[in-house]
Enzyme design. Structure first.
Site, PDB file in Angstrom:
ATOM      1  N   ARG A   2      49.352  34.557 -12.263  1.00 39.07           N
ATOM      2  CA  ARG A   2      49.624  34.955 -10.880  1.00 39.07           C
ATOM      3  C   ARG A   2      49.940  33.750 -10.033  1.00 39.07           C
ATOM      4  O   ARG A   2      49.173  32.804  -9.960  1.00 39.07           O
ATOM      5  CB  ARG A   2      48.433  35.675 -10.292  1.00 39.07           C
ATOM      6  CG  ARG A   2      48.219  36.953 -10.992  1.00 39.07           C
ATOM      7  CD  ARG A   2      47.467  37.932 -10.168  1.00 39.07           C
ATOM      8  NE  ARG A   2      47.005  38.941 -11.100  1.00 39.07           N
ATOM      9  CZ  ARG A   2      45.807  39.455 -11.056  1.00 39.07           C
ATOM     10  NH1 ARG A   2      44.983  39.113 -10.118  1.00 39.07           N
ATOM     11  NH2 ARG A   2      45.458  40.331 -11.942  1.00 39.07           N
ATOM     12  N   ARG A   6      46.311  36.525  -2.892  1.00 41.15           N
ATOM     13  CA  ARG A   6      45.575  36.425  -1.621  1.00 41.15           C
ATOM     14  C   ARG A   6      45.335  35.011  -1.146  1.00 41.15           C
ATOM     15  O   ARG A   6      45.014  34.785   0.004  1.00 41.15           O
ATOM     16  CB  ARG A   6      44.258  37.199  -1.721  1.00 41.15           C
ATOM     17  CG  ARG A   6      44.473  38.693  -1.549  1.00 41.15           C
ATOM     18  CD  ARG A   6      43.263  39.483  -1.954  1.00 41.15           C
ATOM     19  NE  ARG A   6      43.108  39.411  -3.414  1.00 41.15           N
ATOM     20  CZ  ARG A   6      42.162  40.054  -4.082  1.00 41.15           C
ATOM     21  NH1 ARG A   6      41.279  40.763  -3.440  1.00 41.15           N
ATOM     22  NH2 ARG A   6      42.093  39.958  -5.388  1.00 41.15           N
ATOM     23  N   ARG A  15      51.116  41.627   2.687  1.00 39.35           N
ATOM     24  CA  ARG A  15      50.173  42.685   2.298  1.00 39.35           C
ATOM     25  C   ARG A  15      49.577  43.400   3.498  1.00 39.35           C
ATOM     26  O   ARG A  15      49.122  44.537   3.387  1.00 39.35           O
ATOM     27  CB  ARG A  15      49.077  42.119   1.406  1.00 39.35           C
ATOM     28  CG  ARG A  15      49.496  41.897  -0.030  1.00 39.35           C
ATOM     29  CD  ARG A  15      49.524  43.185  -0.842  1.00 39.35           C
ATOM     30  NE  ARG A  15      48.193  43.540  -1.301  1.00 39.35           N
ATOM     31  CZ  ARG A  15      47.490  44.549  -0.853  1.00 39.35           C
ATOM     32  NH1 ARG A  15      47.987  45.318   0.088  1.00 39.35           N
ATOM     33  NH2 ARG A  15      46.292  44.808  -1.314  1.00 39.35           N
ATOM     34  N   ASP A  51      53.294  44.274 -11.628  1.00 38.46           N
ATOM     35  CA  ASP A  51      51.939  44.328 -12.201  1.00 38.46           C
ATOM     36  C   ASP A  51      52.035  44.909 -13.599  1.00 38.46           C
ATOM     37  O   ASP A  51      52.897  45.751 -13.866  1.00 38.46           O
ATOM     38  CB  ASP A  51      51.004  45.176 -11.329  1.00 38.46           C
ATOM     39  CG  ASP A  51      49.551  44.908 -11.698  1.00 38.46           C
ATOM     40  OD1 ASP A  51      48.934  44.000 -11.103  1.00 38.46           O
ATOM     41  OD2 ASP A  51      49.037  45.576 -12.623  1.00 38.46           O
ATOM     42  N   TYR A 128      42.820  49.450 -19.962  1.00 41.07           N
ATOM     43  CA  TYR A 128      42.834  50.033 -18.603  1.00 41.07           C
ATOM     44  C   TYR A 128      43.063  51.540 -18.659  1.00 41.07           C
ATOM     45  O   TYR A 128      42.448  52.299 -17.898  1.00 41.07           O
ATOM     46  CB  TYR A 128      43.919  49.386 -17.737  1.00 41.07           C
ATOM     47  CG  TYR A 128      43.531  48.039 -17.185  1.00 41.07           C
ATOM     48  CD1 TYR A 128      42.620  47.934 -16.142  1.00 41.07           C
ATOM     49  CD2 TYR A 128      44.083  46.869 -17.693  1.00 41.07           C
ATOM     50  CE1 TYR A 128      42.258  46.701 -15.627  1.00 41.07           C
ATOM     51  CE2 TYR A 128      43.731  45.626 -17.186  1.00 41.07           C
ATOM     52  CZ  TYR A 128      42.813  45.552 -16.156  1.00 41.07           C
ATOM     53  OH  TYR A 128      42.468  44.333 -15.654  1.00 41.07           O
TER      54      TYR A 128
HETATM   55  O1  CP3 Z   1      53.056  35.973  -8.787  1.00 42.51           O
HETATM   56  C1  CP3 Z   1      52.422  36.953  -9.139  1.00 42.51           C
HETATM   57  O2  CP3 Z   1      51.367  37.287  -8.613  1.00 42.51           O
HETATM   58  C2  CP3 Z   1      52.982  37.742 -10.285  1.00 42.51           C
HETATM   59  C3  CP3 Z   1      52.651  39.123 -10.267  1.00 42.51           C
HETATM   60  C4  CP3 Z   1      51.442  39.631 -11.021  1.00 42.51           C
HETATM   61  C5  CP3 Z   1      50.529  40.576 -10.472  1.00 42.51           C
HETATM   62  N1  CP3 Z   1      49.742  41.030 -11.473  1.00 42.51           N
HETATM   63  C6  CP3 Z   1      50.487  41.052  -9.066  1.00 42.51           C
HETATM   64  C7  CP3 Z   1      49.143  41.416  -8.537  1.00 42.51           C
HETATM   65  C8  CP3 Z   1      51.100  39.450 -12.358  1.00 42.51           C
HETATM   66  C9  CP3 Z   1      51.694  38.489 -13.372  1.00 42.51           C
HETATM   67  C10 CP3 Z   1      50.046  40.373 -12.633  1.00 42.51           C
HETATM   68  C11 CP3 Z   1      49.503  40.573 -13.979  1.00 42.51           C
HETATM   69  C12 CP3 Z   1      48.297  41.360 -14.161  1.00 42.51           C
HETATM   70  N2  CP3 Z   1      47.844  42.446 -13.452  1.00 42.51           N
HETATM   71  C13 CP3 Z   1      47.412  41.156 -15.224  1.00 42.51           C
HETATM   72  C14 CP3 Z   1      47.614  40.163 -16.321  1.00 42.51           C
HETATM   73  C15 CP3 Z   1      47.314  38.787 -15.869  1.00 42.51           C
HETATM   74  C16 CP3 Z   1      45.892  38.543 -15.579  1.00 42.51           C
HETATM   75  O3  CP3 Z   1      45.574  38.281 -14.420  1.00 42.51           O
HETATM   76  O4  CP3 Z   1      45.100  38.628 -16.531  1.00 42.51           O
HETATM   77  C17 CP3 Z   1      46.360  42.083 -15.091  1.00 42.51           C
HETATM   78  C18 CP3 Z   1      45.140  42.189 -15.984  1.00 42.51           C
HETATM   79  C19 CP3 Z   1      46.656  42.903 -13.977  1.00 42.51           C
HETATM   80  C20 CP3 Z   1      45.896  44.072 -13.473  1.00 42.51           C
HETATM   81  C21 CP3 Z   1      45.435  43.849 -12.086  1.00 42.51           C
HETATM   82  N3  CP3 Z   1      46.268  43.855 -10.970  1.00 42.51           N
HETATM   83  C22 CP3 Z   1      44.131  43.585 -11.617  1.00 42.51           C
HETATM   84  C23 CP3 Z   1      42.918  43.437 -12.516  1.00 42.51           C
HETATM   85  C24 CP3 Z   1      44.184  43.456 -10.214  1.00 42.51           C
HETATM   86  C25 CP3 Z   1      43.052  43.298  -9.230  1.00 42.51           C
HETATM   87  C26 CP3 Z   1      42.672  41.889  -9.037  1.00 42.51           C
HETATM   88  C27 CP3 Z   1      41.744  41.690  -7.854  1.00 42.51           C
HETATM   89  O5  CP3 Z   1      41.360  40.529  -7.676  1.00 42.51           O
HETATM   90  O6  CP3 Z   1      41.422  42.626  -7.135  1.00 42.51           O
HETATM   91  C28 CP3 Z   1      45.544  43.590  -9.844  1.00 42.51           C
HETATM   92  C29 CP3 Z   1      46.089  43.483  -8.491  1.00 42.51           C
HETATM   93  C30 CP3 Z   1      47.175  42.483  -8.297  1.00 42.51           C
HETATM   94  N4  CP3 Z   1      48.341  42.422  -8.994  1.00 42.51           N
HETATM   95  C31 CP3 Z   1      47.205  41.461  -7.319  1.00 42.51           C
HETATM   96  C32 CP3 Z   1      48.444  40.789  -7.459  1.00 42.51           C
HETATM   97  C33 CP3 Z   1      48.969  39.653  -6.642  1.00 42.51           C
HETATM   98  C34 CP3 Z   1      46.043  41.199  -6.333  1.00 42.51           C
HETATM   99  C35 CP3 Z   1      46.350  40.970  -4.903  1.00 42.51           C
HETATM  100  C36 CP3 Z   1      46.547  42.131  -4.005  1.00 42.51           C
HETATM  101  O7  CP3 Z   1      45.741  43.100  -3.981  1.00 42.51           O
HETATM  102  O8  CP3 Z   1      47.492  42.042  -3.216  1.00 42.51           O
END
Ligand code: CP3
Length: 317
Positions: A2, A6, A15, A51, A128
């Site tokens: 990522r 945030r 957001r 995502d 998931y």
């Molecule tokens: O630059 C980037 O951020 C690239 C985009 C990206 C996101 N998710 C956006 C996102 C990428 C590469 C992912 C991958 C992703 N998503 C993974 C694999 C990588 C890793 O982190 O292990 C997984 C397991 C997910 C599933 C997921 N999405 C989770 C567990 C969460 C919640 C995390 C939290 O802290 O609450 C998300 C939400 C998510 N996807 C965010 C972002 C930027 C969190 C920020 C938000 O709510 O705006």
């Protein structure tokens, strides 16, 4: 890993106006979120804003993100019948909005800044889909895996074809590298990884590799079975901080490596952070094929300046 998120004020501003899913669904906004960290951090590649769970929408599982609680799946998979009833998914049609965002972001980036496309690996996606959200124990996933091996293989097989084709479509849309995220593979025993997971990752990676761009195979906690993880495929193997980079490199043989600074170090004192950054570089010892990266995603509490300082050291500053 990522890049957006945030920790970045301009991402928080986006957001404040749009939900996470809206940002993903709207190609102009997704491209904007993709580019935000590039200007700020000076990194050498961009990762498309999307995502790994987006394919759950066309699979009919019902995806939402609750503030502070992470992803929630409305109709989790708990029976073989549900696996058999999963609808066909065509990434070109059903995830067309991601491909549109890839085209926009790829066009907007300078030529020397490649865009990385990505997808979740079959195991991490299945976990998931079965749990219905985040989990510490993976109890439901492991129960399903052992109780219903036929349905398990059917499910991972479906996911492997889906993400393999989805990655290929992202390359066709302009992604110049692809990353498969098996973020939670480390919860498995080496035996279960080999017997119940590896072949499906291999299939997804095989389909992705046929797109003709480099493929990164990322996991966390994979040190106990890293050779098996690497044997599933990928041009580059991503590792987390739980294993020293040089030791990991020995396990994966003649292959490129990505990693592996602990993202939590970015929250601590600057001297220690930069010393550990240099240590990762020392362990890579200028051998070809090291992509410096964090061992996992940027934590929300991370100061932007800490990331900038790491990039500067990696670039030789
Ligand atoms: O630059 C980037 O951020 C690239 C985009 C990206 C996101 N998710 C956006 C996102 C990428 C590469 C992912 C991958 C992703 N998503 C993974 C694999 C990588 C890793 O982190 O292990 C997984 C397991 C997910 C599933 C997921 N999405 C989770 C567990 C969460 C919640 C995390 C939290 O802290 O609450 C998300 C939400 C998510 N996807 C965010 C972002 C930027 C969190 C920020 C938000 O709510 O705006």
């Amino acid at each position: 890993m990522r890049q957006a998120g945030r920790y970045l004020p301009e991402y928080r501003a986006l957001r404040a106006k749009h939900s996470l899913l809206q940002l993903c669904h709207e190609p102009e906004l997704a491209a904007q979120a993709t580019l935000q960290p590039i200007a700020r951090l000076g990194v050498d590649a961009a990762i498309i804003f999307a995502d790994i769970l987006l394919p759950f929408e066309p699979l009919g599982l019902g995806l939402s993100f609750a503030a502070g609680e992470g992803p929630q799946i409305a109709r989790p998979i708990r029976s073989p019948a549900q696996v058999a009833q999963l609808p066909p998914v065509d990434p070109e049609r059903d995830l067309a909005y991601v491909l549109a965002a890839v085209r926009l972001a790829a066009r907007a980036l300078p030529v020397d800044l490649p865009l990385i496309g990505f997808a979740g690996a079959p195991f991490t996606l299945a976990s998931y889909a079965i749990e219905g959200g985040a989990t510490r124990t993976f109890a439901l996933t492991k129960r399903f895996m052992h109780d219903e091996p036929d349905a398990w293989h059917a499910l991972l097989g479906r996911l492997a074809e889906l993400v393999g084709r989805y990655l290929g479509a992202q390359a066709a849309a302009g992604a110049r590298a692809l990353q498969l995220f098996d973020s939670w593979a480390g919860c498995l025993s080496p035996e279960d990884y080999r017997g119940l997971v590896q072949r499906h990752s291999r299939r997804a990676l095989e389909l992705a590799l046929s797109a003709g761009v480099p493929v990164i195979h990322f996991g966390t906690g994979t040190a106990p079975f890293l050779a098996d993880f690497a044997a599933a495929g990928g041009d580059v193997i991503g590792v987390d901080w739980r294993v020293p980079l040089d030791e990991a490199w020995r396990d994966i043989g003649d292959r490129a490596i990505q990693g592996n600074l602990d993202p939590a170090l970015l929250l601590g004192p600057r001297d220690a952070l930069l010393e550990r950054t240099r240590d990762v570089l020392r362990r890579a010892a200028r051998r070809p094929g090291h992509i410096f990266n964090l061992g996992h995603g940027v934590l929300p509490e991370t100061p932007v300046e800490a990331l900038q300082a790491v990039v500067e050291v990696v670039h030789g500053g």
